[in-house]
Motif scaffolding. Structure first.
Motif, mmCIF file in Angstrom:
data_model
loop_
_atom_site.group_PDB
_atom_site.id
_atom_site.type_symbol
_atom_site.label_atom_id
_atom_site.label_comp_id
_atom_site.label_asym_id
_atom_site.label_seq_id
_atom_site.Cartn_x
_atom_site.Cartn_y
_atom_site.Cartn_z
ATOM 1 N N CYS A 13 58.442 36.616 42.127
ATOM 2 C CA CYS A 13 58.598 37.745 41.200
ATOM 3 C C CYS A 13 57.567 37.721 40.072
ATOM 4 O O CYS A 13 57.476 38.670 39.304
ATOM 5 C CB CYS A 13 60.000 37.741 40.579
ATOM 6 S SG CYS A 13 61.265 38.062 41.790
ATOM 7 N N SER A 14 56.822 36.636 39.966
ATOM 8 C CA SER A 14 55.877 36.556 38.842
ATOM 9 C C SER A 14 54.537 37.173 39.243
ATOM 10 O O SER A 14 54.216 37.281 40.425
ATOM 11 C CB SER A 14 55.716 35.106 38.389
ATOM 12 O OG SER A 14 55.300 34.314 39.460
ATOM 13 N N PRO A 15 53.735 37.591 38.240
ATOM 14 C CA PRO A 15 52.449 38.226 38.559
ATOM 15 C C PRO A 15 51.376 37.216 38.964
ATOM 16 O O PRO A 15 51.543 36.015 38.751
ATOM 17 C CB PRO A 15 52.073 38.909 37.240
ATOM 18 C CG PRO A 15 52.742 38.097 36.191
ATOM 19 C CD PRO A 15 53.999 37.549 36.806
ATOM 20 N N CYS A 16 50.285 37.736 39.503
ATOM 21 C CA CYS A 16 49.199 36.864 39.981
ATOM 22 C C CYS A 16 48.627 36.000 38.855
ATOM 23 O O CYS A 16 48.149 34.892 39.108
ATOM 24 C CB CYS A 16 48.104 37.700 40.617
ATOM 25 S SG CYS A 16 48.657 38.491 42.113
ATOM 26 N N ALA B 119 37.652 32.873 28.574
ATOM 27 C CA ALA B 119 38.681 31.885 28.246
ATOM 28 C C ALA B 119 40.074 32.478 28.425
ATOM 29 O O ALA B 119 41.002 31.795 28.823
ATOM 30 C CB ALA B 119 38.490 31.403 26.825
ATOM 31 N N THR B 120 40.222 33.743 28.137
ATOM 32 C CA THR B 120 41.568 34.330 28.199
ATOM 33 C C THR B 120 41.791 35.028 29.531
ATOM 34 O O THR B 120 42.902 35.389 29.859
ATOM 35 C CB THR B 120 41.741 35.363 27.088
ATOM 36 O OG1 THR B 120 40.692 36.327 27.238
ATOM 37 C CG2 THR B 120 41.646 34.736 25.726
ATOM 38 N N CYS B 121 40.723 35.216 30.290
ATOM 39 C CA CYS B 121 40.799 35.851 31.593
ATOM 40 C C CYS B 121 41.203 37.312 31.498
ATOM 41 O O CYS B 121 41.641 37.898 32.478
ATOM 42 C CB CYS B 121 41.743 35.119 32.545
ATOM 43 S SG CYS B 121 41.358 33.404 32.641
ATOM 44 N N ARG B 122 41.101 37.918 30.326
ATOM 45 C CA ARG B 122 41.359 39.350 30.230
ATOM 46 C C ARG B 122 40.260 40.049 31.016
ATOM 47 O O ARG B 122 39.113 39.616 30.993
ATOM 48 C CB ARG B 122 41.316 39.810 28.769
ATOM 49 C CG ARG B 122 42.673 39.767 28.121
ATOM 50 C CD ARG B 122 42.555 40.153 26.689
ATOM 51 N NE ARG B 122 41.518 39.351 26.038
ATOM 52 C CZ ARG B 122 41.217 39.441 24.761
ATOM 53 N NH1 ARG B 122 41.842 40.283 24.004
ATOM 54 N NH2 ARG B 122 40.280 38.679 24.232
ATOM 55 N N GLY B 123 40.595 41.090 31.662
ATOM 56 C CA GLY B 123 39.583 41.768 32.451
ATOM 57 C C GLY B 123 39.722 41.425 33.919
ATOM 58 O O GLY B 123 39.404 42.232 34.772
ATOM 59 N N MET B 124 40.229 40.237 34.220
ATOM 60 C CA MET B 124 40.429 39.852 35.606
ATOM 61 C C MET B 124 41.732 40.458 36.137
ATOM 62 O O MET B 124 41.861 40.746 37.312
ATOM 63 C CB MET B 124 40.546 38.330 35.678
ATOM 64 C CG MET B 124 39.495 37.671 36.510
ATOM 65 S SD MET B 124 39.793 35.924 36.503
ATOM 66 C CE MET B 124 38.358 35.377 35.645
ATOM 67 N N ASN B 126 45.117 43.253 35.518
ATOM 68 C CA ASN B 126 45.511 44.479 34.820
ATOM 69 C C ASN B 126 46.666 44.169 33.868
ATOM 70 O O ASN B 126 47.081 42.999 33.754
ATOM 71 C CB ASN B 126 45.872 45.584 35.839
ATOM 72 C CG ASN B 126 47.048 45.183 36.717
ATOM 73 O OD1 ASN B 126 47.865 44.336 36.331
ATOM 74 N ND2 ASN B 126 47.131 45.773 37.895
ATOM 75 N N ASN B 127 47.197 45.196 33.211
ATOM 76 C CA ASN B 127 48.221 44.901 32.188
ATOM 77 C C ASN B 127 49.552 44.439 32.783
ATOM 78 O O ASN B 127 50.432 43.988 32.060
ATOM 79 C CB ASN B 127 48.403 46.090 31.231
ATOM 80 C CG ASN B 127 48.651 47.371 31.984
ATOM 81 O OD1 ASN B 127 48.883 47.330 33.206
ATOM 82 N ND2 ASN B 127 48.590 48.501 31.300
ATOM 83 N N LYS B 128 49.675 44.508 34.103
ATOM 84 C CA LYS B 128 50.891 43.952 34.732
ATOM 85 C C LYS B 128 50.675 42.514 35.186
ATOM 86 O O LYS B 128 51.564 41.908 35.789
ATOM 87 C CB LYS B 128 51.281 44.805 35.938
ATOM 88 C CG LYS B 128 51.863 46.154 35.556
ATOM 89 C CD LYS B 128 52.204 46.925 36.808
ATOM 90 C CE LYS B 128 52.698 48.312 36.426
ATOM 91 N NZ LYS B 128 52.697 49.215 37.592
#
Lengths: 95, 221
Positions: A13-16, B119-124, B126-128
């Motif tokens: 259930c957790s995201p990638c 470092a934060t992996c934002r961009g890799m 989506n918001n989910k």
């Protein structure tokens, strides 16, 4: 059995974003059986995580090549060794 | 120096001096043994990291001296070799911190979107928290010797681009293959700290290698 199912469901259930942390953690420590099974099921249908695992393995094999290269270098040269011994003797006198 | 508080019969006046010199001697003996037993691996580690004989020599010397001074603090939880490698890793991290501080004025500012320092992996994701894009396939390591050399160079550059604390953990754990528990003891980290440090480092290395290999990501449909 309850723990197994609970861990597996939690993983499924957790995201990638959480899965990749577990894939990385798995290299350093064994996960629970439920977590491991959940991850195995997940990669059956997740191309992104499959590719991520491929990349982790690729980096590990490159790391082994690097380790081999470092290992193939010559050991501590004799002149450096003698200078270290001299400095140790000096440092011991100061203590 | 007269130890009037020492109960008679337990220690003579001359003994503390003898004891102290014996402690120093034993430390020097231990240090010489470390150089004999672990000098090669320390040297290989230092030279692989710094690529400079002079700096590697300085690091090996400082490592043995620091180990000699901190001999009492060695709890024996990890092997002697891992303990020494941990000290060397600290020394190397300090060296790279100094180098970076000196270079920081000349280095271009790092964009938060730069994949090399993700470092934060934002961009890799989506918001989910699901993959925003699927990374490309990397070229095989075993394709050719030239490819292997090029890829290991790229990996080295990516490890060097990591923050010093992360790059030393990567060297100890992923390159030298020291068990996680021993790396924790050598670097003074908890298990959780090590896992999160390694995870951040691996994510950053992966992004960096993607950039180096010149791969483009495909949007997830």
């Amino acid at each position: 059995m309850i723990r197994f199912v609970r861990d597996m469901v939690r993983v499924l259930c957790s995201p990638c974003r959480d899965h990749v942390a577990l894939f990385s953690q798995q290299i350093d420590t064994p996960l629970s059986r439920g977590e491991t099974f959940g991850l195995r099921l997940h990669i059956l249908y997740c191309g992104g995580c499959r590719r991520f695992i491929e990349h982790l393995r690729h980096m590990q094999s490159l790391g082994q090549v690097l380790a081999q290269q470092a290992e193939n270098q010559s050991g501590l040269p004799a002149d450096v060794r003698s200078r270290i011994h001299a400095r140790l003797a000096k440092a011991t006198k100061k203590i | 120096m007269v130890d009037t508080d020492v109960p008679s019969g337990t220690m003579s006046e001359a003994e503390p001096v003898y004891g102290a010199s014996r402690a120093v001697d034993s430390r020097e003996v231990a240090a010489r043994r470390w150089v004999a037993d672990h000098g090669d691996i320390l040297w290989k580690f230092a030279i692989a990291r710094t690529k400079s004989r002079d700096i590697a020599e300085e690091i090996v010397q400082e490592t043995v001296l620091a180990a000699m001074q901190g001999y009492q603090s060695f709890a024996g939880g990890s092997s002697e070799r891992t303990w020494l490698l941990g000290i060397a890793a600290h020394k190397i991290a300090d060296y790279f911190r100094r180098v970076r501080r000196a270079q920081s004025a000349r280095l271009p500012a790092i964009s938060p979107d730069a994949t090399c320092v993700c470092a934060t992996c934002r961009g890799m994701f989506n918001n989910k928290g699901m993959w925003a894009c699927i990374a490309g396939k990397w070229p095989e390591v075993n394709q050719s010797e030239a490819e292997k050399i090029e890829q290991t160079k790229a990996l080295l550059a990516c490890i060097d681009a990591l923050p010093p604390g992360q790059s030393e953990a990567v060297w100890l754990r992923d390159i030298l293959g020291i068990p996680a528990g021993e790396v924790c003891k050598a670097m003074g980290l908890t298990d959780t700290n090590l896992w999160s440090r390694m995870h951040r480092a691996r994510m950053a290395m992966r992004s960096c290698l993607e950039t180096k290999f010149g791969l483009r990501k495909e949007k997830v449909q």
